[in-house]
Design an enzyme around this catalytic site. Structure first.
Site, short mmCIF file in Angstrom:
data_model
loop_
_atom_site.label_atom_id
_atom_site.label_comp_id
_atom_site.label_asym_id
_atom_site.label_seq_id
_atom_site.Cartn_x
_atom_site.Cartn_y
_atom_site.Cartn_z
N GLU A 219 -3.88 22.00 28.48
CA GLU A 219 -2.96 21.19 29.28
C GLU A 219 -3.49 21.12 30.73
O GLU A 219 -4.04 22.12 31.24
CB GLU A 219 -1.59 21.90 29.25
CG GLU A 219 -0.49 21.28 30.07
CD GLU A 219 0.78 22.17 30.05
OE1 GLU A 219 0.69 23.37 29.69
OE2 GLU A 219 1.86 21.65 30.41
N LYS B 168 4.81 14.91 27.76
CA LYS B 168 5.50 16.15 27.40
C LYS B 168 7.02 16.00 27.51
O LYS B 168 7.55 15.66 28.57
CB LYS B 168 5.00 17.26 28.32
CG LYS B 168 5.49 18.66 27.98
CD LYS B 168 4.87 19.66 28.97
CE LYS B 168 5.15 21.10 28.63
NZ LYS B 168 4.52 22.03 29.60
N CYS C 102 2.14 22.49 25.16
CA CYS C 102 2.60 23.81 25.60
C CYS C 102 4.05 24.13 25.26
O CYS C 102 4.37 24.36 24.11
CB CYS C 102 2.30 23.99 27.09
SG CYS C 102 2.20 25.76 27.51
C1 ACM Z 1 3.92 25.52 29.84
O1 ACM Z 1 4.61 24.72 29.24
N1 ACM Z 1 2.81 25.18 30.46
C2 ACM Z 1 4.31 26.94 29.89
#
Ligand code: ACM
Length: 265
Positions: A38, A109, A142
């Site tokens: 990410e 995300k 993530c």
């Molecule tokens: C995250 O979502 N980078 C912990």
């Protein structure tokens, strides 16, 4: 198929240097998919929105995208990585997939973690599933791991492999993703970063531990916690296609959505 985990140690706000060092790690590897972490060229620990603006690219455009698209074309392969996406006045914490013929798609995300909420808008569309020559691939980023509905909904829509760029700061994700694979009978590949990043008043220590898990919950690879590292893992996505659990059970066929009182909420 062969999947390359490219566990990097990005430096904050140095996208060009981070790109060069990631490409140097990727260069000797032979794979069909190269998976990166990410926000792996910008760095993660933003302190001000101007820092996001300075490192963001529109989906399918920009210096980072062009370099990775050229790599994908030359290798006849796919590359997936996380980046700050600029879309008009907004920024998203996104992951792109590029292949031999160019941009396949971008996922924004959905579940933002901690101070990400100060800089990014939450994703505005379901996580995508793409049909690639070797099978069906879903994207999540993530902290999405903390919400089992994400992996489940990708699997119910046909994903056989999850590509999961990450910047892990909590210790639980590597073990949890074993369960995400097992409970959906799918492969999962989580690519994390290593190192410590301090910016303004915030410090993050990232846990590495990038990994690939089989549909039966076996660890096919797990990298270390401290170093930049790579691994190439070979597997066949056909192993994710049957949801049979022995003679009497079928993982998806045995679901009882009528009894999941919260399923629609
Ligand atoms: C995250 O979502 N980078 C912990």
């Amino acid at each position: 198929m062969r999947l390359a985990l490219v566990q990097t140690a990005p430096r904050m706000l140095e996208p060009r240097a981070n790109l060069e060092s990631a490409l140097a790690l990727m260069e000797p590897l032979a794979a069909d998919v190269y998976l990166l972490p990410e926000l792996c060229f910008s760095g993660y620990t933003f302190d001000r929105k101007e820092e996001v603006a300075a490192t963001a690219e529109p989906a399918g455009e920009g210096e980072v995208f062009d370099a990775l698209a050229a790599f994908a074309r030359e290798r006849q392969a796919y590359v997936c990585w996380g980046f700050p996406e600029r879309a008009g006045e907004r920024f998203y914490n996104s992951a792109s997939l590029v292949g031999p013929d160019g941009h396949v798609g971008t996922y924004r995300k959905v579940h933002l973690f901690s101070r990400e909420t100060l800089f990014f808008s939450p994703g505005d569309a379901p996580a995508p599933v793409y049909d690639l020559p070797f099978g069906r691939v879903g994207l999540m980023i993530c902290f999405d791991w903390f919400f089992p509905e994400m992996a489940r909904s990708l699997a119910l829509r046909g994903a056989e492999l999850l590509l999961h760029p990450a910047n892990l700061v909590l210790p639980h994700c590597p073990q949890a993703m074993i369960t995400r694979s097992l409970e959906n009978r799918i492969f999962s590949a989580t690519c994390d970063r290593v190192g410590t990043e301090t910016n303004g008043a915030t410090t993050h220590r990232f846990i590495g531990s990038s990994q690939v898990v089989s549909p039966r919950g076996e660890l096919l690879a797990r990298l270390g916690r401290e170093q930049q590292e790579t691994a190439v893992v070979e597997f066949d996505l056909a192993a994710a296609r049957s949801k049979r659990l022995g003679e009497y059970n079928d993982l998806f066929g045995d679901r009882r959505p009528n009894f999941y009182a919260l399923a629609s909420r």
